[in-house]
Design a protein around this motif. Structure first.
Motif, PDB file in Angstrom:
ATOM      1  N   VAL A 127       0.838  -1.189   0.000  1.00 48.96           N
ATOM      2  CA  VAL A 127       0.000   0.000   0.000  1.00 48.96           C
ATOM      3  C   VAL A 127       0.877   1.243   0.000  1.00 48.96           C
ATOM      4  O   VAL A 127       1.975   1.238   0.576  1.00 48.96           O
ATOM      5  N   THR A 128       0.420   2.282  -0.684  1.00 48.69           N
ATOM      6  CA  THR A 128       1.153   3.545  -0.698  1.00 48.69           C
ATOM      7  C   THR A 128       0.244   4.672  -0.240  1.00 48.69           C
ATOM      8  O   THR A 128      -0.968   4.647  -0.474  1.00 48.69           O
ATOM      9  N   ASP A 137       4.294  14.507  -0.466  1.00 48.99           N
ATOM     10  CA  ASP A 137       4.797  15.521  -1.392  1.00 48.99           C
ATOM     11  C   ASP A 137       5.807  14.905  -2.368  1.00 48.99           C
ATOM     12  O   ASP A 137       5.832  15.252  -3.557  1.00 48.99           O
ATOM     13  N   ASP A 138       6.654  13.990  -1.855  1.00 52.14           N
ATOM     14  CA  ASP A 138       7.644  13.357  -2.723  1.00 52.14           C
ATOM     15  C   ASP A 138       6.978  12.500  -3.791  1.00 52.14           C
ATOM     16  O   ASP A 138       7.409  12.478  -4.947  1.00 52.14           O
ATOM     17  N   LEU A 139       5.917  11.780  -3.414  1.00 45.58           N
ATOM     18  CA  LEU A 139       5.222  10.949  -4.395  1.00 45.58           C
ATOM     19  C   LEU A 139       4.533  11.813  -5.444  1.00 45.58           C
ATOM     20  O   LEU A 139       4.533  11.482  -6.633  1.00 45.58           O
ATOM     21  N   LEU A 195      -4.671   7.324   1.052  1.00 46.80           N
ATOM     22  CA  LEU A 195      -4.023   6.232   0.338  1.00 46.80           C
ATOM     23  C   LEU A 195      -4.013   6.500  -1.160  1.00 46.80           C
ATOM     24  O   LEU A 195      -4.998   6.964  -1.727  1.00 46.80           O
ATOM     25  N   ARG A 196      -2.882   6.178  -1.787  1.00 45.79           N
ATOM     26  CA  ARG A 196      -2.749   6.364  -3.229  1.00 45.79           C
ATOM     27  C   ARG A 196      -3.110   5.096  -3.995  1.00 45.79           C
ATOM     28  O   ARG A 196      -3.824   5.136  -5.004  1.00 45.79           O
ATOM     29  N   THR A 244      -2.483  -3.466  -9.460  1.00 47.57           N
ATOM     30  CA  THR A 244      -2.596  -2.280  -8.621  1.00 47.57           C
ATOM     31  C   THR A 244      -3.915  -1.583  -8.886  1.00 47.57           C
ATOM     32  O   THR A 244      -4.316  -1.428 -10.043  1.00 47.57           O
ATOM     33  N   LEU A 245      -4.580  -1.164  -7.820  1.00 48.43           N
ATOM     34  CA  LEU A 245      -5.744  -0.291  -7.938  1.00 48.43           C
ATOM     35  C   LEU A 245      -5.328   1.117  -7.540  1.00 48.43           C
ATOM     36  O   LEU A 245      -4.793   1.331  -6.447  1.00 48.43           O
ATOM     37  N   ARG A 246      -5.556   2.079  -8.439  1.00 43.75           N
ATOM     38  CA  ARG A 246      -5.320   3.493  -8.129  1.00 43.75           C
ATOM     39  C   ARG A 246      -6.569   4.024  -7.435  1.00 43.75           C
ATOM     40  O   ARG A 246      -7.641   4.085  -8.037  1.00 43.75           O
ATOM     41  N   LEU A 247      -6.428   4.407  -6.187  1.00 42.14           N
ATOM     42  CA  LEU A 247      -7.588   4.696  -5.344  1.00 42.14           C
ATOM     43  C   LEU A 247      -8.109   6.116  -5.540  1.00 42.14           C
ATOM     44  O   LEU A 247      -7.333   7.031  -5.857  1.00 42.14           O
ATOM     45  N   PRO A 248      -9.403   6.322  -5.326  1.00 44.35           N
ATOM     46  CA  PRO A 248      -9.971   7.665  -5.478  1.00 44.35           C
ATOM     47  C   PRO A 248      -9.395   8.634  -4.460  1.00 44.35           C
ATOM     48  O   PRO A 248      -8.957   8.250  -3.370  1.00 44.35           O
TER      49      PRO A 248
END
Length: 396
Positions: A280-281, A285-287, A335-336, A354-358
């Protein structure tokens, strides 16, 4: 049928044929650089090696280039539209605003050009209101894999595949076979969760995005398929966590001089991923800086300078990118993405989904996405193990 002698209609019809864009440069009698933009560059002959460009007769620069006896063709990338516009508008001062060096033969070589071809003028043929300038190639090279700058129907753009799976790269053949199995399951998952599902794999020291399904939650209109990122910590933990060799190589690519504390953090991160069974990510700011830079390279082209910048930004990510205590995160943490490994018949991790979360997704919302993602990864693993493409409607 319109009269072909109507210049406006002629241009409109021929505008449906896209062309590349090149900067043709040389050195003038005064020793200074000169150049012009052409969309009519072509290969002519392999033996002998000949190319040609077709300048308009009213061009003031073309006769000077021909008179010099030599020219260099700089093939421009999609990231160099500003270079193109500078060459067409800046007059005699154009090289003051463009970064360039000298080719082996001493001609102006535009920085970050996709390719260059150095020629001697072989012949000039008249062709209506244009000339055909034929050049004998003396040296040439290609410098990168960025997409080209394209001129089409009066505007500049870039080439992009319409496919939602990467194609044409020899090192991806085996992985694309896996994607063919995974795709129907990915589409079903994307429809169920209403977010974008991505499939990626480790290729050497890179993570490559192989396919996507569903609609991006950020409204993005361009595809990230084919995107390559350095497989450096903390990225790609789900791809390496279950392999001793892969995880050791992954940790070795951490920032040089990071010390034993960093190594311990990475060991703990990998242990968390193995214990959970997923990765999980969280937003940081860095991301955000990394994703913005990566998106810029997708829209404008990958250059050596951009690759270095991306690697530096990856190195700035910390293990907070993979938080130890999700329940302890504050309400300001969002969460990203969530990622699950996919295994083949040998129980080796070969893909990650991977799911890109809302926007606004918090730890309390994770279960809504994690449960169907886990089930989808299991189903794809089962399909790969049996080497059959199973109808997602029957594999329950």
């Amino acid at each position: 049928m319109a009269d072909p002698r109507d210049p406006q209609h002629f241009r409109k019809v021929l505008g449906h044929f896209p062309t590349g864009v090149a900067a043709v440069t040389s050195i003038g009698e005064d020793g200074g650089p000169m150049g012009m933009i052409v969309g009519s560059f072509t290969s002519v002959s392999l033996d002998p090696p000949l190319v040609a460009f077709l300048p308009a007769k009213q061009s003031s620069t073309a006769p000077r280039i021909v008179g010099s006896g030599r020219f260099l063709v700089n093939v421009l990338g999609a990231h160099q539209e500003l270079v193109c516009r500078t060459f067409t508008t800046a007059g005699d001062r154009k090289f003051e605003f463009v970064r360039w060096t000298r080719s082996p033969g001493g001609l102006p070589l535009v920085d970050d050009a996709l390719a260059w071809i150095e020629c001697d003028v072989e012949a000039v043929h008249e062709a209506g209101d244009h000339d055909i300038v034929v050049g004998r190639v003396r040296a040439l090279d290609a410098g990168g894999s960025a997409p080209p700058l394209v001129f089409f129907q009066g505007g500049y753009g870039r080439f992009a595949s319409l496919s939602l799976a990467a194609v044409g790269e020899p090192d991806l053949v085996d992985q694309l076979r896996l994607v063919d199995v995974a795709r129907p399951f990915m589409e079903e998952l994307a429809a169920l969760t209403e977010v974008e599902c991505l499939a990626s794999s480790a290729i050497g020291e890179e993570s490559v995005l192989l396919a996507t399904a569903g609609t991006p939650v950020d409204g993005r209109r361009y595809s990230r398929v084919g995107q390559r990122l350095p497989l450096d910590p903390p990225l790609g933990a789900a791809l390496v966590a279950w392999s001793t060799a892969a995880s050791s190589a992954w940790k070795a690519r951490a920032n040089a001089g990071s010390g034993p504390d960093r190594a311990d953090e990475l060991d703990q991160l990998l242990a968390r991923v193995r214990s959970r069974g997923w990765s999980v990510t969280t937003w940081s700011d860095d991301l955000r800086a990394l994703e913005t830079t990566v998106d810029d390279t997708l829209r404008h082209g990958v250059t050596p300078r951009a690759r270095c910048t991306v690697r530096e930004l990856v190195g700035q990510l910390t293990t907070e990118h993979e938080p130890a205590d999700l329940d302890g995160l504050g309400r300001e943490h969002r969460l990203r993405s969530v990622t699950m490994p996919v295994r083949d018949g040998r129980d080796e991790v070969v893909l990650q989904l991977t799911l890109r979360l809302p926007s606004g997704t918090g730890p309390a919302d994770l279960g809504r996405f994690l449960v169907p993602l886990r089930r989808t990864a299991e189903r794809v693993s089962e399909a790969l193990a049996s080497s059959l493409t199973i109808d997602p409607g029957t594999a329950r």
